[in-house]
Design a protein around this motif. Structure first.
Motif, PDB file in Angstrom:
ATOM      1  N   VAL A  36      62.621  48.420 -34.029  1.00 54.33           N
ATOM      2  CA  VAL A  36      62.083  49.541 -33.440  1.00 54.33           C
ATOM      3  C   VAL A  36      62.557  50.935 -34.241  1.00 54.33           C
ATOM      4  O   VAL A  36      62.138  51.961 -34.505  1.00 54.33           O
ATOM      5  CB  VAL A  36      62.322  49.580 -31.941  1.00 54.33           C
ATOM      6  N   LYS A  37      63.710  50.825 -34.842  1.00 53.70           N
ATOM      7  CA  LYS A  37      64.421  51.768 -35.408  1.00 53.70           C
ATOM      8  C   LYS A  37      64.078  52.251 -36.493  1.00 53.70           C
ATOM      9  O   LYS A  37      63.966  52.934 -37.101  1.00 53.70           O
ATOM     10  CB  LYS A  37      66.084  51.650 -35.416  1.00 53.70           C
ATOM     11  N   LYS A  38      63.919  51.018 -37.184  1.00 53.31           N
ATOM     12  CA  LYS A  38      63.113  51.007 -38.563  1.00 53.31           C
ATOM     13  C   LYS A  38      61.627  51.552 -38.724  1.00 53.31           C
ATOM     14  O   LYS A  38      61.436  52.472 -39.439  1.00 53.31           O
ATOM     15  CB  LYS A  38      63.037  49.647 -39.234  1.00 53.31           C
ATOM     16  N   ILE A  39      60.995  51.264 -37.682  1.00 54.02           N
ATOM     17  CA  ILE A  39      59.345  51.910 -37.516  1.00 54.02           C
ATOM     18  C   ILE A  39      59.522  53.446 -37.124  1.00 54.02           C
ATOM     19  O   ILE A  39      58.798  54.156 -37.805  1.00 54.02           O
ATOM     20  CB  ILE A  39      58.738  51.150 -36.562  1.00 54.02           C
ATOM     21  N   ALA A  40      60.572  53.581 -36.353  1.00 57.54           N
ATOM     22  CA  ALA A  40      60.690  55.204 -36.027  1.00 57.54           C
ATOM     23  C   ALA A  40      61.038  55.886 -37.158  1.00 57.54           C
ATOM     24  O   ALA A  40      60.669  56.977 -37.387  1.00 57.54           O
ATOM     25  CB  ALA A  40      61.786  55.378 -34.988  1.00 57.54           C
ATOM     26  N   ALA A  41      61.964  55.284 -38.287  1.00 55.71           N
ATOM     27  CA  ALA A  41      62.513  56.147 -39.237  1.00 55.71           C
ATOM     28  C   ALA A  41      61.146  56.294 -40.402  1.00 55.71           C
ATOM     29  O   ALA A  41      61.049  57.164 -41.030  1.00 55.71           O
ATOM     30  CB  ALA A  41      63.534  55.351 -39.859  1.00 55.71           C
ATOM     31  N   GLN A  42      60.436  55.044 -40.275  1.00 53.31           N
ATOM     32  CA  GLN A  42      59.143  55.271 -41.075  1.00 53.31           C
ATOM     33  C   GLN A  42      58.228  56.613 -40.735  1.00 53.31           C
ATOM     34  O   GLN A  42      57.609  57.115 -41.420  1.00 53.31           O
ATOM     35  CB  GLN A  42      58.475  53.989 -41.278  1.00 53.31           C
ATOM     36  N   LEU A  43      58.166  56.558 -39.455  1.00 54.31           N
ATOM     37  CA  LEU A  43      57.315  57.371 -39.012  1.00 54.31           C
ATOM     38  C   LEU A  43      57.727  58.870 -39.312  1.00 54.31           C
ATOM     39  O   LEU A  43      57.376  59.923 -39.332  1.00 54.31           O
ATOM     40  CB  LEU A  43      57.044  57.378 -37.383  1.00 54.31           C
ATOM     41  N   TYR A  44      59.406  58.893 -39.066  1.00 53.33           N
ATOM     42  CA  TYR A  44      59.837  60.080 -39.337  1.00 53.33           C
ATOM     43  C   TYR A  44      59.573  60.824 -40.787  1.00 53.33           C
ATOM     44  O   TYR A  44      59.512  61.980 -41.130  1.00 53.33           O
ATOM     45  CB  TYR A  44      61.439  60.067 -39.054  1.00 53.33           C
ATOM     46  N   GLU A  45      59.762  59.901 -41.731  1.00 52.25           N
ATOM     47  CA  GLU A  45      59.636  60.246 -43.062  1.00 52.25           C
ATOM     48  C   GLU A  45      58.146  60.732 -43.441  1.00 52.25           C
ATOM     49  O   GLU A  45      58.023  61.479 -44.282  1.00 52.25           O
ATOM     50  CB  GLU A  45      59.899  58.924 -43.899  1.00 52.25           C
ATOM     51  N   ARG A  46      57.197  60.211 -42.640  1.00 48.40           N
ATOM     52  CA  ARG A  46      55.943  60.939 -42.673  1.00 48.40           C
ATOM     53  C   ARG A  46      55.764  62.155 -41.992  1.00 48.40           C
ATOM     54  O   ARG A  46      54.597  62.735 -41.516  1.00 48.40           O
ATOM     55  CB  ARG A  46      54.858  59.604 -42.114  1.00 48.40           C
ATOM     56  N   GLY A  47      56.790  62.583 -41.263  1.00 49.84           N
ATOM     57  CA  GLY A  47      56.547  63.786 -40.437  1.00 49.84           C
ATOM     58  C   GLY A  47      56.611  63.857 -38.990  1.00 49.84           C
ATOM     59  O   GLY A  47      56.100  64.737 -38.422  1.00 49.84           O
ATOM     60  N   PHE A  48      56.753  62.613 -38.412  1.00 47.10           N
ATOM     61  CA  PHE A  48      56.283  62.552 -36.989  1.00 47.10           C
ATOM     62  C   PHE A  48      57.741  61.847 -36.288  1.00 47.10           C
ATOM     63  O   PHE A  48      58.191  60.992 -36.653  1.00 47.10           O
ATOM     64  CB  PHE A  48      55.243  61.332 -36.635  1.00 47.10           C
ATOM     65  N   ASN A  49      58.250  62.730 -35.214  1.00 47.89           N
ATOM     66  CA  ASN A  49      59.337  62.299 -34.604  1.00 47.89           C
ATOM     67  C   ASN A  49      59.122  61.520 -33.140  1.00 47.89           C
ATOM     68  O   ASN A  49      58.583  62.177 -32.199  1.00 47.89           O
ATOM     69  CB  ASN A  49      60.329  63.740 -34.186  1.00 47.89           C
ATOM     70  N   VAL A  50      59.410  60.291 -33.280  1.00 47.31           N
ATOM     71  CA  VAL A  50      59.223  59.633 -32.206  1.00 47.31           C
ATOM     72  C   VAL A  50      60.359  58.648 -31.885  1.00 47.31           C
ATOM     73  O   VAL A  50      60.915  57.973 -33.083  1.00 47.31           O
ATOM     74  CB  VAL A  50      57.824  58.270 -32.562  1.00 47.31           C
ATOM     75  N   LYS A  51      60.916  59.017 -30.832  1.00 48.31           N
ATOM     76  CA  LYS A  51      62.177  58.155 -30.379  1.00 48.31           C
ATOM     77  C   LYS A  51      62.013  56.544 -30.063  1.00 48.31           C
ATOM     78  O   LYS A  51      61.365  56.250 -29.530  1.00 48.31           O
ATOM     79  CB  LYS A  51      63.005  58.851 -29.171  1.00 48.31           C
ATOM     80  N   PRO A  52      62.850  55.885 -30.881  1.00 47.43           N
ATOM     81  CA  PRO A  52      62.952  54.473 -30.409  1.00 47.43           C
ATOM     82  C   PRO A  52      63.981  54.167 -29.077  1.00 47.43           C
ATOM     83  O   PRO A  52      64.925  55.144 -29.105  1.00 47.43           O
ATOM     84  CB  PRO A  52      63.895  53.709 -31.492  1.00 47.43           C
ATOM     85  N   ILE A  53      63.546  53.427 -28.250  1.00 49.36           N
ATOM     86  CA  ILE A  53      64.275  53.380 -26.868  1.00 49.36           C
ATOM     87  C   ILE A  53      64.813  51.964 -27.192  1.00 49.36           C
ATOM     88  O   ILE A  53      64.318  50.810 -27.214  1.00 49.36           O
ATOM     89  CB  ILE A  53      63.420  53.337 -25.501  1.00 49.36           C
ATOM     90  N   LEU A  54      66.275  51.964 -27.252  1.00 47.37           N
ATOM     91  CA  LEU A  54      66.977  50.774 -27.443  1.00 47.37           C
ATOM     92  C   LEU A  54      67.382  49.871 -26.286  1.00 47.37           C
ATOM     93  O   LEU A  54      67.643  50.521 -25.121  1.00 47.37           O
ATOM     94  CB  LEU A  54      68.152  50.911 -28.422  1.00 47.37           C
ATOM     95  N   SER A  55      67.652  48.629 -26.399  1.00 43.53           N
ATOM     96  CA  SER A  55      68.390  47.942 -25.422  1.00 43.53           C
ATOM     97  C   SER A  55      69.973  48.293 -25.638  1.00 43.53           C
ATOM     98  O   SER A  55      70.253  48.613 -26.626  1.00 43.53           O
ATOM     99  CB  SER A  55      68.284  46.464 -25.465  1.00 43.53           C
ATOM    100  N   PRO A  56      70.891  48.597 -24.577  1.00 44.08           N
ATOM    101  CA  PRO A  56      70.481  48.065 -23.268  1.00 44.08           C
ATOM    102  C   PRO A  56      69.848  48.993 -22.332  1.00 44.08           C
ATOM    103  O   PRO A  56      69.689  48.823 -21.062  1.00 44.08           O
ATOM    104  CB  PRO A  56      71.996  47.814 -22.744  1.00 44.08           C
ATOM    105  N   THR A  57      69.380  50.078 -22.916  1.00 43.09           N
ATOM    106  CA  THR A  57      68.649  51.316 -22.039  1.00 43.09           C
ATOM    107  C   THR A  57      67.397  50.510 -21.425  1.00 43.09           C
ATOM    108  O   THR A  57      66.873  50.659 -20.262  1.00 43.09           O
ATOM    109  CB  THR A  57      68.155  52.624 -22.789  1.00 43.09           C
ATOM    110  N   VAL A  58      66.786  49.779 -22.247  1.00 35.37           N
ATOM    111  CA  VAL A  58      65.624  48.825 -21.534  1.00 35.37           C
ATOM    112  C   VAL A  58      65.902  47.492 -21.938  1.00 35.37           C
ATOM    113  O   VAL A  58      66.753  47.175 -22.727  1.00 35.37           O
ATOM    114  CB  VAL A  58      64.187  49.046 -22.327  1.00 35.37           C
ATOM    115  N   PRO A  59      65.418  46.220 -21.237  1.00 31.60           N
ATOM    116  CA  PRO A  59      65.766  45.143 -21.494  1.00 31.60           C
ATOM    117  C   PRO A  59      65.842  44.849 -22.874  1.00 31.60           C
ATOM    118  O   PRO A  59      64.810  44.971 -23.528  1.00 31.60           O
ATOM    119  CB  PRO A  59      65.102  44.265 -20.483  1.00 31.60           C
ATOM    120  N   GLU A  60      66.559  43.726 -23.231  1.00 29.85           N
ATOM    121  CA  GLU A  60      66.446  43.192 -24.637  1.00 29.85           C
ATOM    122  C   GLU A  60      64.854  42.406 -24.636  1.00 29.85           C
ATOM    123  O   GLU A  60      64.630  41.615 -23.839  1.00 29.85           O
ATOM    124  CB  GLU A  60      67.593  42.218 -24.825  1.00 29.85           C
ATOM    125  N   GLY A  61      64.615  42.599 -25.859  1.00 34.39           N
ATOM    126  CA  GLY A  61      63.125  42.129 -26.141  1.00 34.39           C
ATOM    127  C   GLY A  61      62.001  43.489 -25.764  1.00 34.39           C
ATOM    128  O   GLY A  61      60.753  42.978 -26.102  1.00 34.39           O
TER     129      GLY A  61
END
Length: 383
Positions: free
Chosen positions: A327-352
């Motif tokens: 999810v961090k990788k795809i967020a970084a790819q979007l950011y490189e294209r000019g779009f800021n979308v935040k990845p929400i990681l575990s443990p903030t949300v359940p793993e998976g």
């Protein structure tokens, strides 16, 4: 400088090993699909100027100087709380320094030792932290599952003088979905429990004039307390608990996060008042936001992404991308294209259940929405 204890070092290292280490960032750029400023009111010049006029005419200056029970109270607090109560069709309102303070202050003070609290398993951290400080027993029920809630209440053994409290959110911060509030109010009447609704992500967004989901559905009389926060769609800071006058009296006397903190500054109170008056006078921003949410949902289907997105009609649209690294990788790819979308990681949300959390705004253009979802479809296909 003394070194960090080893057990704390290990906790930090574990976060790094799991690729869930958090850091503060500056100079954030790109198209905003990540902030909670749903209506763009944090950048409103009109609200800014009206706030300045209020401060000038009221002769209020920089700091509040103390807690509201000491030197920090002033007449504009009372005026703003009366306005909030009127806007939200409530008997009374009490302003807290933040939504976090409001939830911690409520749940640590109101439910008593022999009482029981049921909370949705996806409830916000501020609710759960308040529950940890409460003397009451607390139990979670399955997310938005009212049958599970009923079954748990029916199995409950408690004193006849004890109270039951049930808390949920009208729009959940990570999923963007909502419970069936009408059915929940009916169950509250059936089982005679006290219902608390956190309206943080519905305030300014849901309802004819952004008044929230409870009012939109006409359920005010069936709710014990509502929490509305101002740091999201309202574009300022602070929060309020709505309910009876007696409840406010109780909170003033027993809520520690209200009693033992310096009151919000005059500027914060004036900003809240100005933001609400602005929302009443101009609903074009709300209409633009709703149009963008509808367009976003249609573009999800157009790009074949509906199986990845959680069903939501709110300004929060979450795309499940399993794994912190992915999810961090795809967020970084979007950011490189000019779009800021935040990845929400575990443990903030359940793993998976890691996700890209898209926040939709009134100021996002249809073209930006179409482009970011087109890119997302391309990136998730390749991942």
């Amino acid at each position: 400088m003394k070194k960090l204890p080893l057990n704390l070092e290990k906790r930090l290292q574990k976060r790094k090993d799991e690729n869930s280490f958090r850091q503060l960032s500056f100079g954030i750029t790109g198209v905003d699909f990540f902030s909670n400023d749903y209506l763009g009111l944090s950048k409103s010049k009109k609200i800014y100027e009206n706030t300045a006029r209020i401060l000038e005419t009221s002769k209020l200056l920089n700091g509040s100087t103390g807690s509201r029970l000491l030197s920090g109270n002033h007449q504009f607090f009372n005026r703003t709380e009366n306005m909030l109560a009127s806007f939200h069709n409530s008997q009374s309102a009490l302003i807290f320094n933040s939504g976090y303070d409001a939830n911690v202050g409520f749940f640590s003070a109101v439910p008593q030792k022999n009482d029981v609290i049921f909370y949705d398993e996806f409830s916000h951290a501020s609710i759960r932290d308040g529950l940890k400080m409460s003397l009451a027993r607390n139990y979670k029920f399955q997310h938005n599952d009212l049958e599970d809630l009923k079954n748990r209440i029916e199995r409950l053994s408690m004193d006849e003088n004890s109270e039951i409290y049930v808390v949920t959110e009208s729009v959940f911060s990570m999923d963007g979905d909502s419970p069936d509030l009408k059915a929940l109010v009916e169950i509250a009447g059936e089982f005679n429990f006290n219902l608390i609704i956190d309206e943080a992500h519905a305030t300014g967004v849901v309802g004819k004039k952004g008044e929230g989901m409870v009012q939109q559905l006409g359920l005010e009389s069936g709710i014990f307390a509502r929490i509305h926060t101002f740091g999201k769609a309202m574009g300022c800071h602070g929060a309020a608990i709505l309910g009876s006058g007696q409840l406010m009296d109780y909170l003033v006397n027993f809520s520690r996060s209200f009693i033992y903190t310096t009151a919000l500054s005059p500027h914060s109170i004036a900003s809240i008042f100005s933001a609400y008056r602005f929302l009443e006078s101009d609903r074009s921003f709300l209409n633009e936001l709703r149009g963008n949410i509808s367009h976003f949902r249609s573009e999800i289907i157009k790009n074949g992404l509906q199986d990845l997105f959680i069903e939501s009609q709110s300004a929060i649209q979450s795309c499940i991308v399993s794994g912190n690294s992915e999810v961090k990788k795809i967020a970084a790819q979007l950011y490189e294209r000019g779009f800021n979308v935040k990845p929400i990681l575990s443990p903030t949300v359940p793993e998976g259940k890691e996700r890209l959390r898209f926040c939709i705004h009134s100021y996002n253009s249809p073209a930006e929405i179409s482009e970011v979802l087109k890119l997302l479809a391309n990136f998730v296909t390749k991942s």
